[in-house]
Write a protein that holds these residues in place. Structure first.
Motif, PDB file in Angstrom:
ATOM      1  N   CYS A  21       0.827  -1.208   0.000  1.00 14.47           N
ATOM      2  CA  CYS A  21       0.000   0.000   0.000  1.00 14.47           C
ATOM      3  C   CYS A  21       0.862   1.258   0.000  1.00 14.47           C
ATOM      4  O   CYS A  21       0.498   2.267  -0.617  1.00 14.47           O
ATOM      5  N   ILE A  22       2.012   1.213   0.680  1.00 12.37           N
ATOM      6  CA  ILE A  22       2.925   2.358   0.665  1.00 12.37           C
ATOM      7  C   ILE A  22       3.432   2.603  -0.749  1.00 12.37           C
ATOM      8  O   ILE A  22       3.457   3.738  -1.242  1.00 12.37           O
ATOM      9  N   VAL A  23       3.792   1.520  -1.442  1.00 11.13           N
ATOM     10  CA  VAL A  23       4.309   1.638  -2.806  1.00 11.13           C
ATOM     11  C   VAL A  23       3.221   2.149  -3.753  1.00 11.13           C
ATOM     12  O   VAL A  23       3.435   3.067  -4.547  1.00 11.13           O
ATOM     13  N   THR A  24       2.028   1.560  -3.655  1.00 10.58           N
ATOM     14  CA  THR A  24       0.929   1.973  -4.536  1.00 10.58           C
ATOM     15  C   THR A  24       0.559   3.429  -4.308  1.00 10.58           C
ATOM     16  O   THR A  24       0.319   4.184  -5.256  1.00 10.58           O
ATOM     17  N   LYS A  25       0.527   3.849  -3.051  1.00 13.47           N
ATOM     18  CA  LYS A  25       0.185   5.241  -2.753  1.00 13.47           C
ATOM     19  C   LYS A  25       1.217   6.201  -3.337  1.00 13.47           C
ATOM     20  O   LYS A  25       0.888   7.269  -3.841  1.00 13.47           O
ATOM     21  N   LYS A  26       2.487   5.793  -3.288  1.00 13.22           N
ATOM     22  CA  LYS A  26       3.530   6.633  -3.866  1.00 13.22           C
ATOM     23  C   LYS A  26       3.337   6.787  -5.374  1.00 13.22           C
ATOM     24  O   LYS A  26       3.469   7.879  -5.922  1.00 13.22           O
ATOM     25  N   TYR A  27       2.977   5.680  -6.027  1.00 10.98           N
ATOM     26  CA  TYR A  27       2.672   5.738  -7.461  1.00 10.98           C
ATOM     27  C   TYR A  27       1.591   6.777  -7.723  1.00 10.98           C
ATOM     28  O   TYR A  27       1.702   7.644  -8.586  1.00 10.98           O
ATOM     29  N   ILE A  28       0.493   6.663  -6.971  1.00 10.10           N
ATOM     30  CA  ILE A  28      -0.675   7.512  -7.220  1.00 10.10           C
ATOM     31  C   ILE A  28      -0.368   8.963  -6.894  1.00 10.10           C
ATOM     32  O   ILE A  28      -0.784   9.872  -7.613  1.00 10.10           O
ATOM     33  N   ASP A  29       0.342   9.186  -5.795  1.00 11.45           N
ATOM     34  CA  ASP A  29       0.695  10.560  -5.430  1.00 11.45           C
ATOM     35  C   ASP A  29       1.500  11.222  -6.539  1.00 11.45           C
ATOM     36  O   ASP A  29       1.273  12.379  -6.896  1.00 11.45           O
ATOM     37  N   ASP A  30       2.433  10.480  -7.112  1.00  9.54           N
ATOM     38  CA  ASP A  30       3.255  11.041  -8.185  1.00  9.54           C
ATOM     39  C   ASP A  30       2.445  11.265  -9.448  1.00  9.54           C
ATOM     40  O   ASP A  30       2.630  12.249 -10.162  1.00  9.54           O
ATOM     41  N   LEU A  31       1.502  10.339  -9.726  1.00  9.60           N
ATOM     42  CA  LEU A  31       0.678  10.486 -10.928  1.00  9.60           C
ATOM     43  C   LEU A  31      -0.240  11.693 -10.843  1.00  9.60           C
ATOM     44  O   LEU A  31      -0.506  12.370 -11.830  1.00  9.60           O
TER      45      LEU A  31
END
Length: 547
Positions: free
Chosen positions: A323-333
């Motif tokens: 979830c930490i990794v996925t959230k980082k993806y989304i935040d950057d997108l």
């Protein structure tokens, strides 16, 4: 007479409800705020009780109010109307609403009812409101309230646990354990301190009373949920509450953070407590199922699940690595400056690409799509290029989920200038006026409301276990529903392009979302080219046809 109706002949019950100022004033505010909607209209008050809502309706100018009450209290409503000088407007019907023949009176314009019970649906009175809606209300009639929502949150219940630890210096933990075993067999009605709520409320059910069917309320919830703890504490039970919305936008909420009501909150007590920490996920399944032998009752079931095995919200704030990794993806997108501020090379070095065949997850397709967007949002051919051996139905489904998620960013920006007063209809060009399907009968809706309803409806469908129980393979009958979603969400692009061009251009220059969406629906034949009216693709001109 049904025992249920006989119970409402006790005046103590009505004093309790009338003394609930939060409840009474919420209805009065909603009705008086909508005064122009009631003037010279025919209203039906279902389960009128003491008649107070009927009086409110008459006071704001209703032409006639049918006060429907099955208990003997119906005899008092006429006297109350005389006391308040509205006896010429209030007509009492001493009967169950289901026993009213549609041919015996004219269709009504508005239905008002305080039908909610503990945990929203206890007592099963919503069935009666839906019967009246289907048989006695005009097609374009209004319901007060119009939307109902059910929430749950893991919580602490110190009165069930801590009390037994020290009773005037005597430890009684053994008795407390047996006490909780008994209490865990049925829900408890009590006030939960807001400081004992461990997570944000999780929405279990969202009911649009204008269109929901009686069959759809036989089972509420039934999904797997993940709630993330906001603080350290002890998970000792589940707190359940509800809120209802009125057509004027006002709300009556019974949550632990709101003013106290006679409904209080409902708690499901755990036999044993569990220590939890901040950002820890709590996974559970919760369902309310109507009792076949006692239709006014619901059976409530809570199951605790393994958070490792349950799909989390995206994004999710829990402490699990995925979830930490996925959230980082989304935040950057979603960061509006990400593509302009940081060189793509450095972004790629921070997040190395992972080959699709090495992604071992039920979310692999979603992760791959997001990876391609992150690599270069303008490279639409690359983003839409499906990896080999992938299921085309899943590919379409995951792309549409991604589109809807990113479209929320455009919806947020539109709120800056797309107001109900200025954009009273969902329009594109002068020849395109779109009707909102979120209502019982599709009708015109302010553009920003249409946008919200459309994205909410799309999320509801795409997250439905009934149509999309798996993210690995999808039935053809479910894939067939994607075209309808595409047509509706495209209207958000078209309204933004023709009426909020600056916002559209800024968003499009950052995300290339409309270009990607247009290429997507064209590639998979999900929309007619005649309906693609935004001239977004290179060399494309605007076309118009009848809406």
């Amino acid at each position: 007479m049904d025992q249920y109706f006989e119970s409402y002949e006790e005046l103590d019950i009505h004093q309790l409800m009338l003394n609930d100022k939060t409840r009474v004033l919420a209805y009065k505010t909603a009705i008086f705020n909508s005064k122009e909607k009631f003037q010279n209209k025919i209203v039906m008050d279902i389960g009128a009780g003491s008649g107070i809502l009927s009086i409110f309706c008459a006071q704001v100018g209703a032409k006639k109010v049918y006060a429907v009450e099955a208990s003997m209290l119906a005899n008092s409503i006429e006297q109350v109307s005389i006391e308040n000088n509205v006896q010429d407007k209030v007509k009492v019907i001493h009967n169950k609403v289901e026993d009213i023949s549609p041919d015996s009176l004219e269709k009504v314009d508005i239905i008002v009812s305080e039908w909610m019970g503990f945990y929203l649906v206890h007592e099963g009175m919503l069935d009666s409101v839906l019967f009246a809606r289907d048989n006695l209300l005009h097609e374009d009639g209004l319901l007060f309230p119009s939307i109902a929502k059910l929430y749950a949150s893991p919580c602490q219940l110190p009165s069930m646990f801590d009390f037994w630890n020290n009773v005037c210096g005597v430890s009684m933990r053994c008795i407390g354990k047996e006490y909780r075993k008994t209490k865990s067999l049925k829900p408890e009605i009590l006030l939960v301190n807001q400081d004992d709520i461990l997570t944000e409320g999780k929405l279990l059910a969202w009911l649009d009373l204008e269109c929901i069917s009686v069959e759809e309320i036989d089972l509420l919830g039934g999904q797997n949920y993940v709630s993330v703890c906001k603080k350290d504490g002890k998970f000792q039970g589940m707190c359940i509450w509800f809120a209802v919305e009125f057509p004027d936008g006002s709300e009556l909420s019974t949550g632990p953070h709101d003013k106290t009501t006679h409904w209080k909150q409902t708690a499901m007590v755990l036999p044993e407590d569990m220590e939890v920490t901040r950002n820890e996920p709590i996974a559970f399944k919760f369902e309310l199922k109507k009792d076949a032998s006692h239709p006014r009752r619901y059976n409530m079931e809570l199951s605790l699940l393994d958070a490792e095995e349950v799909e989390h919200d995206i994004p999710c704030d829990c402490h699990m690595t995925k979830c930490i990794v996925t959230k980082k993806y989304i935040d950057d997108l979603s960061h509006p400056l990400s593509f302009d501020t940081f060189p793509m090379k450095s972004m790629n070095s921070e997040w190395p690409d992972e080959p699709f065949e090495e992604m071992d997850s039920t979310l692999a397709v979603q992760q791959y799509i997001q990876q391609m967007i992150r690599r270069d949002p303008s490279n639409i051919d690359l983003i839409l290029n499906m990896p080999e051996a992938n299921d085309e139905g899943v590919w379409k489904y995951e792309h549409l989920r991604q589109f809807c998620m990113e479209l929320n960013g455009l919806a947020v920006r539109l709120q800056e200038e797309c107001h109900p007063e200025t954009c009273t209809q969902m329009t594109a060009t002068e020849q395109w006026i779109f009707l909102c399907a979120a209502h019982k009968t599709p009708k015109e809706c302010p553009a920003i409301d249409y946008t919200r309803h459309t994205l909410d409806g799309a999320a509801c469908l795409l997250n439905s276990n009934k149509y999309f129980p798996s993210r690995i393979s999808i039935k053809e009958s479910s894939v067939a529903k994607l075209g309808s979603v595409c047509r509706r969400v495209y209207r958000i692009f078209s309204h933004a392009y023709f009426h909020h061009r600056t916002i559209f251009d800024e968003f499009e220059n950052e995300t290339f979302l409309c270009r990607r969406f247009t290429a997507f629906v064209t590639k998979y034949n999900l929309m007619s080219k005649d309906n693609l009216i935004v001239p977004i693709m290179e060399g494309e001109g605007a076309t118009e046809s009848e809406a």
